[in-house]
Each structure stands twice: as C-alpha cells, then as structure tokens.
Motif scaffolding. Sequence first.
Motif, PDB file in Angstrom:
ATOM      1  N   PRO A   1       0.830  -1.209   0.000  1.00 19.41           N
ATOM      2  CA  PRO A   1       0.000   0.000   0.000  1.00 19.41           C
ATOM      3  C   PRO A   1       0.862   1.257   0.000  1.00 19.41           C
ATOM      4  O   PRO A   1       1.982   1.264   0.519  1.00 19.41           O
ATOM      5  N   VAL A   2       0.319   2.329  -0.577  1.00 18.41           N
ATOM      6  CA  VAL A   2       1.046   3.591  -0.695  1.00 18.41           C
ATOM      7  C   VAL A   2       0.377   4.646   0.175  1.00 18.41           C
ATOM      8  O   VAL A   2      -0.849   4.778   0.176  1.00 18.41           O
ATOM      9  N   ALA A   3       1.200   5.373   0.940  1.00 17.58           N
ATOM     10  CA  ALA A   3       0.715   6.455   1.804  1.00 17.58           C
ATOM     11  C   ALA A   3       1.056   7.793   1.152  1.00 17.58           C
ATOM     12  O   ALA A   3       2.214   8.031   0.792  1.00 17.58           O
ATOM     13  N   THR A   4       0.054   8.668   1.004  1.00 15.03           N
ATOM     14  CA  THR A   4       0.252   9.949   0.341  1.00 15.03           C
ATOM     15  C   THR A   4      -0.197  11.094   1.239  1.00 15.03           C
ATOM     16  O   THR A   4      -1.353  11.132   1.674  1.00 15.03           O
ATOM     17  N   ARG A   5       0.723  12.024   1.519  1.00 15.26           N
ATOM     18  CA  ARG A   5       0.391  13.238   2.252  1.00 15.26           C
ATOM     19  C   ARG A   5       0.364  14.377   1.228  1.00 15.26           C
ATOM     20  O   ARG A   5       1.379  14.813   0.732  1.00 15.26           O
ATOM     21  N   THR A   6      -0.828  14.859   0.901  1.00 14.24           N
ATOM     22  CA  THR A   6      -0.996  15.896  -0.106  1.00 14.24           C
ATOM     23  C   THR A   6      -0.521  17.238   0.442  1.00 14.24           C
ATOM     24  O   THR A   6      -0.777  17.569   1.594  1.00 14.24           O
ATOM     25  N   ALA A   7       0.174  18.004  -0.397  1.00 17.97           N
ATOM     26  CA  ALA A   7       0.675  19.312   0.023  1.00 17.97           C
ATOM     27  C   ALA A   7      -0.474  20.218   0.439  1.00 17.97           C
ATOM     28  O   ALA A   7      -1.511  20.272  -0.216  1.00 17.97           O
ATOM     29  N   SER A   8      -0.288  20.926   1.544  1.00 20.77           N
ATOM     30  CA  SER A   8      -1.294  21.876   2.017  1.00 20.77           C
ATOM     31  C   SER A   8      -1.250  23.137   1.166  1.00 20.77           C
ATOM     32  O   SER A   8      -0.192  23.576   0.723  1.00 20.77           O
ATOM     33  N   SER A   9      -2.420  23.727   0.948  1.00 22.42           N
ATOM     34  CA  SER A   9      -2.501  24.989   0.197  1.00 22.42           C
ATOM     35  C   SER A   9      -2.398  26.196   1.126  1.00 22.42           C
ATOM     36  O   SER A   9      -2.407  27.337   0.669  1.00 22.42           O
ATOM     37  N   GLU A  10      -2.292  25.954   2.444  1.00 24.01           N
ATOM     38  CA  GLU A  10      -2.219  27.054   3.405  1.00 24.01           C
ATOM     39  C   GLU A  10      -0.824  27.671   3.432  1.00 24.01           C
ATOM     40  O   GLU A  10       0.146  27.079   2.968  1.00 24.01           O
ATOM     41  N   VAL A  11      -0.738  28.903   3.972  1.00 26.27           N
ATOM     42  CA  VAL A  11       0.540  29.574   4.119  1.00 26.27           C
ATOM     43  C   VAL A  11       1.394  28.810   5.126  1.00 26.27           C
ATOM     44  O   VAL A  11       0.941  28.481   6.217  1.00 26.27           O
ATOM     45  N   MET A  12       2.645  28.505   4.736  1.00 24.79           N
ATOM     46  CA  MET A  12       3.555  27.757   5.596  1.00 24.79           C
ATOM     47  C   MET A  12       4.764  28.614   5.948  1.00 24.79           C
ATOM     48  O   MET A  12       5.277  29.355   5.101  1.00 24.79           O
ATOM     49  N   LEU A  13       5.211  28.495   7.199  1.00 22.80           N
ATOM     50  CA  LEU A  13       6.424  29.175   7.628  1.00 22.80           C
ATOM     51  C   LEU A  13       7.458  28.141   8.042  1.00 22.80           C
ATOM     52  O   LEU A  13       7.138  27.146   8.692  1.00 22.80           O
ATOM     53  N   ASP A  14       8.718  28.389   7.647  1.00 17.94           N
ATOM     54  CA  ASP A  14       9.818  27.534   8.055  1.00 17.94           C
ATOM     55  C   ASP A  14      10.145  27.777   9.519  1.00 17.94           C
ATOM     56  O   ASP A  14      10.277  28.927   9.952  1.00 17.94           O
ATOM     57  N   ARG A  15      10.307  26.714  10.278  1.00 17.96           N
ATOM     58  CA  ARG A  15      10.527  26.834  11.718  1.00 17.96           C
ATOM     59  C   ARG A  15      11.844  27.540  12.040  1.00 17.96           C
ATOM     60  O   ARG A  15      11.925  28.346  12.965  1.00 17.96           O
ATOM     61  N   ALA A  16      12.885  27.256  11.272  1.00 23.51           N
ATOM     62  CA  ALA A  16      14.210  27.795  11.578  1.00 23.51           C
ATOM     63  C   ALA A  16      14.345  29.267  11.207  1.00 23.51           C
ATOM     64  O   ALA A  16      14.950  30.048  11.937  1.00 23.51           O
ATOM     65  N   THR A  57       4.040  17.598  -1.504  1.00 26.63           N
ATOM     66  CA  THR A  57       3.394  16.299  -1.397  1.00 26.63           C
ATOM     67  C   THR A  57       4.440  15.241  -1.065  1.00 26.63           C
ATOM     68  O   THR A  57       5.551  15.266  -1.591  1.00 26.63           O
ATOM     69  N   LEU A  58       4.084  14.336  -0.175  1.00 25.67           N
ATOM     70  CA  LEU A  58       4.986  13.269   0.240  1.00 25.67           C
ATOM     71  C   LEU A  58       4.318  11.933  -0.050  1.00 25.67           C
ATOM     72  O   LEU A  58       3.203  11.677   0.405  1.00 25.67           O
ATOM     73  N   VAL A  59       5.003  11.092  -0.830  1.00 20.53           N
ATOM     74  CA  VAL A  59       4.465   9.780  -1.200  1.00 20.53           C
ATOM     75  C   VAL A  59       5.492   8.718  -0.837  1.00 20.53           C
ATOM     76  O   VAL A  59       6.669   8.837  -1.182  1.00 20.53           O
ATOM     77  N   MET A  60       5.049   7.691  -0.119  1.00 18.65           N
ATOM     78  CA  MET A  60       5.960   6.599   0.225  1.00 18.65           C
ATOM     79  C   MET A  60       5.170   5.323   0.468  1.00 18.65           C
ATOM     80  O   MET A  60       3.973   5.360   0.797  1.00 18.65           O
ATOM     81  N   ASN A  61       5.850   4.193   0.259  1.00 13.67           N
ATOM     82  CA  ASN A  61       5.222   2.914   0.553  1.00 13.67           C
ATOM     83  C   ASN A  61       4.945   2.815   2.053  1.00 13.67           C
ATOM     84  O   ASN A  61       5.703   3.350   2.872  1.00 13.67           O
ATOM     85  N   LEU A  62       3.879   2.117   2.402  1.00 10.34           N
ATOM     86  CA  LEU A  62       3.543   1.971   3.815  1.00 10.34           C
ATOM     87  C   LEU A  62       4.686   1.308   4.577  1.00 10.34           C
ATOM     88  O   LEU A  62       4.982   1.676   5.714  1.00 10.34           O
ATOM     89  N   SER A  63       5.343   0.336   3.966  1.00  8.12           N
ATOM     90  CA  SER A  63       6.455  -0.330   4.644  1.00  8.12           C
ATOM     91  C   SER A  63       7.582   0.646   4.937  1.00  8.12           C
ATOM     92  O   SER A  63       8.220   0.575   5.998  1.00  8.12           O
ATOM     93  N   ASP A  64       7.824   1.599   4.023  1.00  6.83           N
ATOM     94  CA  ASP A  64       8.867   2.600   4.246  1.00  6.83           C
ATOM     95  C   ASP A  64       8.454   3.574   5.346  1.00  6.83           C
ATOM     96  O   ASP A  64       9.276   3.981   6.177  1.00  6.83           O
ATOM     97  N   LEU A  65       7.183   3.962   5.365  1.00  2.00           N
ATOM     98  CA  LEU A  65       6.692   4.849   6.414  1.00  2.00           C
ATOM     99  C   LEU A  65       6.774   4.155   7.772  1.00  2.00           C
ATOM    100  O   LEU A  65       7.191   4.760   8.774  1.00  2.00           O
ATOM    101  N   ARG A  66       6.412   2.895   7.810  1.00  2.00           N
ATOM    102  CA  ARG A  66       6.482   2.120   9.048  1.00  2.00           C
ATOM    103  C   ARG A  66       7.927   2.075   9.564  1.00  2.00           C
ATOM    104  O   ARG A  66       8.186   2.283  10.763  1.00  2.00           O
TER     105      ARG A  66
END
Length: 213
Positions: A168-183, A192-201
């Motif tokens: 199975p593939v896990a997909t985190r879709t990029a947010s359209s909201e304003v983002m600030l870098d923490r640093a 967007t972040l896409v990875m196999n479930l085994s890799d995420l695990r």
Amino acid sequence: MCVSGKPREIPRDSCKCLILRQIGLAQRMLFPSNVRRFVCALVLTFCVLPLQSATLERLSLDNMIQKATAIVRATVTGSHVAQQGPLIYTHYTIHVTERFKGPAAASVDIVVPGGTLNNLRQSFAGTPSFRTGDDYVFFLWTGPSGLTHIIGLTQGLFAMSRPSSGNPVATRTASSEVMLDRATGHQVKDQTLVMNLSDLRSRIAKSLSGAGN
C-alpha cells in the motif's frame, strides 16, 4: 435565530480567543522555550487573519513522529458534531487497524475544528473532512483538554491507496495554506509526500528509536 433557513456564523473573535488559549497550552507541551517565540509569531499571524486562511508551521516527518502522542493507521467509521465553549468540533470515530505509536486502542475519537450545530456554522481553512470508509495513517496529539487533534491539520494525514496487490502507498498531499519555516520564519511551500507503507512504518520506528535523529 436562523435567517432564511441558513445557519448563523459564530462570532470570530470568540473563536480566536479560545484557539489562542489552546495553542498556548499546546506550545508549552510541545515546544522548548527557545522555540516558543516563533510559535507565538504564528499564533499572532493566525489571529489577525480571517478564518478563511491560516498560517502554519511546516513540519517535517520526523517532527510529527516525535510530537505525536499516537500514530495509527485507521478507517473512519462515523462522525458527530459537538460544541465546546464557543468552538464547534466535528468528532470522527476511527477504527485502528495498525498502531505505530501510542496506547493500544481499538478506536479513537478525533476532532476537527468546524461544523454545523443547532443552526450555528463554523468553518476553518485547511481543516480536513472525512467520509465513512476513508483509510489514513493519522499523526495525532491529545492535549490537556482531552481532545485528540490531527497534527498540523492535513500535514498529519497520509491517505492510503488500496492496490489489488503489492505494498500500500501512503500519500500526504501538500497543504494549500501559508507555511512558515521553523528555523527562519520565512514563508515556504508545502510538498506532497508519497511513500510505501512499509517505508513509512520503518521511518517511524527508526525515528522513535533515536536512529533517525
């Protein structure tokens, strides 16, 4: 009173005040003192903007793994709407099929800000909505209020594909909201972040063991 059958909006100022208090509690729980000034800047930015937009700290996968009080793969089984103070929340019940972090539980009640109750409607930009049967990996945080939230709005959600065979593939879709870098505090774009479930695990286990730090 409801005019022409349309739900009445809850006053924004009351909502913002409660959000401010909740985020203040969250930053004391999640952030060291040298990071709180940055979080306060995010809160102030959020509070001067309309509710139709939001400013978020961009979180890395390792950030979310470390901050989460629970990480689970689960299926949405139902929902209801309830009000706490001036805020309306939509509560979703999720059935846990795999646990990566946190206490063992067959099901979890999670909340998303916004919803319609007794002809009062409240909505927030960037908040997810779910349908029964949706399958996700959830990065969750339970605050002092006892409510369980998704970390970073949609940042803490990985939608699961349902291939007929294979990993199975896990997909985190990029947010359209304003983002600030923490640093740096500079505005950045989410990805967007896409990875196999085994890799995420494996990534979660590695980060929790300290090997990913």
